[in-house]
Design an enzyme around this catalytic site. Sequence first.
Site, short mmCIF file in Angstrom:
data_model
loop_
_atom_site.label_atom_id
_atom_site.label_comp_id
_atom_site.label_asym_id
_atom_site.label_seq_id
_atom_site.Cartn_x
_atom_site.Cartn_y
_atom_site.Cartn_z
N GLU A 177 -6.46 4.63 8.36
CA GLU A 177 -6.19 6.10 7.89
C GLU A 177 -7.50 6.71 7.07
OE1 GLU A 177 -2.61 5.48 5.60
OE2 GLU A 177 -1.80 4.82 7.54
N GLY B 253 3.09 2.34 10.80
CA GLY B 253 4.07 3.20 10.66
C GLY B 253 4.74 3.40 12.14
N SER C 238 4.10 -2.55 10.01
CA SER C 238 5.49 -2.38 10.10
C SER C 238 5.92 -3.82 10.04
CB SER C 238 5.89 -2.12 11.65
OG SER C 238 5.44 -0.78 12.26
N LYS D 196 0.00 4.22 -0.08
CA LYS D 196 -0.44 5.41 0.18
C LYS D 196 -0.14 6.70 -0.32
CE LYS D 196 0.03 3.07 4.84
NZ LYS D 196 0.30 3.05 6.32
N GLU E 42 -4.93 -5.16 10.52
CA GLU E 42 -4.09 -4.09 10.52
C GLU E 42 -4.19 -3.31 12.08
OE1 GLU E 42 -2.21 -2.84 6.95
OE2 GLU E 42 -3.73 -1.35 7.22
N HIS F 95 -9.22 1.28 5.15
CA HIS F 95 -8.18 1.18 5.87
C HIS F 95 -8.31 2.24 6.71
CE1 HIS F 95 -3.92 2.49 6.67
NE2 HIS F 95 -3.58 1.22 6.04
N ASN G 288 0.94 -1.23 0.20
CA ASN G 288 -0.02 0.00 -0.16
C ASN G 288 0.90 1.29 0.29
OD1 ASN G 288 -1.85 1.97 0.54
ND2 ASN G 288 -2.26 1.40 2.42
P1 13P Z 1 3.25 0.25 7.61
O1 13P Z 1 3.78 -0.94 6.97
O2 13P Z 1 4.11 1.56 7.26
O3 13P Z 1 3.25 0.21 9.36
O4 13P Z 1 1.82 0.53 7.30
C1 13P Z 1 0.80 -0.63 7.26
C2 13P Z 1 -0.27 -0.21 6.42
O5 13P Z 1 -0.98 0.78 7.02
C3 13P Z 1 -0.57 -0.98 5.28
O6 13P Z 1 -1.69 -0.75 4.68
#
Ligand code: 13P
Length: 253
Positions: free
Chosen positions: A99, A175, A215, A13, A169, A97, A11
């Site tokens: 976010e 992150g 992560s 983003k 997740e 997601h 992803n």
């Molecule tokens: P990270 O791998 O940067 O922690 O992000 C995970 C994520 O949100 C994938 O959709």
Amino acid sequence: MTNRTPLIAGNWKMFKTCPEAVETAGQLVKLVAATTDIDVMIAPPFTALAPVADVVRGSCVSLGAQNLFWEAQGAFTGEISPAMLVSAGCKYVIIGHSERRQYFNETDETVNKKIRAAINNDLTPVMCVGESEKERESKDTFSVLDKQVKKGLEGFSSDDLKSLVIAYEPIWAIGTGKTATSGQAQEVHQFLRSVLEKSFGNMLAKSVRILYGGSVKPNNIAELMAMPDIDGALVGGASLDPETFSKIVRFKE
Ligand code: 13P
């Protein structure tokens, strides 16, 4: 043992302009060319979908989008329809997601509508679920996930959900560099499968791929993938660099 084909998904983003995305995808295609027993997907931003589709065509890398809108067309400024994604070359779409839930007011109800729209357009939905740090600390993880899955999938038949992918997740692991331990992730994945089994039966529960996200890096993927109910990963930061992401895809080597 399972017969679920692992899926390693990136992803991206809100990272990468069109030229950057094309460059990254081109390098990735070369680095994972020999991969046969794993599905690979990358989800660039909307603007890079069509150019990246040209790069990955005919390779083992599939294209996904990070979101969609459920209406087929209309006066919805700024939104993207399922058919637009299909025409840009997408096979997958990430839905709900954390976010998007956190910053763009997505709810289990909008997730439900988006999954319906994806399925109706032959896009494979990757439904994201996960608890916050506070919810984990107050021991609400399972009840939060139970609600997200049940509401997100309300009204579907097991036949509708044949292609469904779920991504677990935990928000506290996204992150942050704090990965859930493989044991913590396995415990949740097993729970999610039991929720699917109660609502949609054993056959579907066994066939749905459940990815872990938060992560994921080259140094923790093998341990996660060794767990019986972890069928792949949804990778954020570590998917932006093709070398790093290819090491995650090729974790067995
Ligand atoms: P990270 O791998 O940067 O922690 O992000 C995970 C994520 O949100 C994938 O959709």
